[in-house]
Scaffold this active site. Sequence first.
Site, PDB file in Angstrom:
ATOM      1  N   SER A 122       0.866  -1.192   0.000  1.00  0.00           N
ATOM      2  CA  SER A 122       0.000   0.000   0.000  1.00  0.00           C
ATOM      3  C   SER A 122       0.894   1.231   0.000  1.00  0.00           C
ATOM      4  O   SER A 122       2.012   1.189   0.544  1.00  0.00           O
ATOM      5  CB  SER A 122      -0.872   0.018   1.263  1.00  0.00           C
ATOM      6  OG  SER A 122      -1.485   1.276   1.416  1.00  0.00           O
ATOM      7  N   TYR A 138      -1.288  -0.700  10.280  1.00  0.00           N
ATOM      8  CA  TYR A 138      -1.494  -1.188   8.907  1.00  0.00           C
ATOM      9  C   TYR A 138      -0.337  -0.737   8.015  1.00  0.00           C
ATOM     10  O   TYR A 138       0.227  -1.538   7.248  1.00  0.00           O
ATOM     11  CB  TYR A 138      -2.825  -0.649   8.388  1.00  0.00           C
ATOM     12  CG  TYR A 138      -3.080  -0.878   6.910  1.00  0.00           C
ATOM     13  CD1 TYR A 138      -3.505  -2.115   6.436  1.00  0.00           C
ATOM     14  CD2 TYR A 138      -2.923   0.159   5.988  1.00  0.00           C
ATOM     15  CE1 TYR A 138      -3.752  -2.330   5.089  1.00  0.00           C
ATOM     16  CE2 TYR A 138      -3.172  -0.040   4.635  1.00  0.00           C
ATOM     17  CZ  TYR A 138      -3.585  -1.280   4.187  1.00  0.00           C
ATOM     18  OH  TYR A 138      -3.828  -1.484   2.846  1.00  0.00           O
TER      19      TYR A 138
END
Length: 253
Positions: free
Chosen positions: A148, A162
């Site tokens: 990401s 995350y």
Amino acid sequence: MGANVTDKVVVITGGSRGIGRATALAAAARGFRVVVGYASNEAAANEVVTEIERKNGKAVAVKCDVAEESDILALFKAADQFGTLGALVNNGGIVGQSGVRVDEMSAERIQRVMAVNVTGSILCAREAVKRMSTKHGGKGGVIVNLSSVAARLGAPNTYVDYAASKGAVDSFTVGLGHEVAGEGIRVAAIRPGLIDTEIHAAGGEPDRAHRLAHMVPMQRVGTAEEIANAIVWLMSDDASYVTSAILDVSGGR
Ligand code: NAP
């Protein structure tokens, strides 16, 4: 059979929804036999299989929470029964509740994010390497990891845990890629930006991608299909010299 058409098997974790679903459909269109992993949404996984079969492709849905090693072993056993493994897409991933600072995070939350996003990806890669490495008698293959842009941006005040898990995915991609480069396996990661999927709702902020779209240089969110297109390119022979590489697909973000 053209360079980009194959009858090999691809295992896609989290192939039931979002980016994984789009990747399953795109891979099937290129001839891959698709093992559609899902964590709990059996109906969504079955719908992906039906959609692929409707277009004369081959697919099977297999329940696999990648935080459970036994589920991973069952997933790859199902893949073995389906044909020769040619690719793994480490896509299944989660976020915790959005907007939680590090000084408010529970150990359970952090451990769950790491178990799914990091340990799960590494264990799936282990099983794929065992099958695809020429060192183990395999015919080679490709591993694509879903990272990401959060790995670069850190996701402060959103979900730093995350972001850290995706930083680990980046490091893993580079290291594993070097480890198996001489064994017929390429390893790459995609760093999606703001993509229109249900992951934002899972983090408690369904509108997140659209709310932040103005911060993207291209001024819009991306689609799951735009990520899938990059993934299937990495899986193809057109990317034959690409390994240990990380590709941003983020509209410039
Ligand atoms: P999504 O729409 O929330 O879909 C998540 C998929 O992962 C579902 O198929 C889900 O299965 C599966 N999954 C959830 N927990 C799992 C577990 N414990 N084990 C195995 N599979 C699990 O997510 P997405 O947006 O498509 O995201 C896919 C990947 O892209 C993730 O790794 C994510 O971090 C990454 N990514 C997404 C974005 C974005 O903006 N969307 C941006 C950057 C990176 P069920 O259907 O059974 O629940």
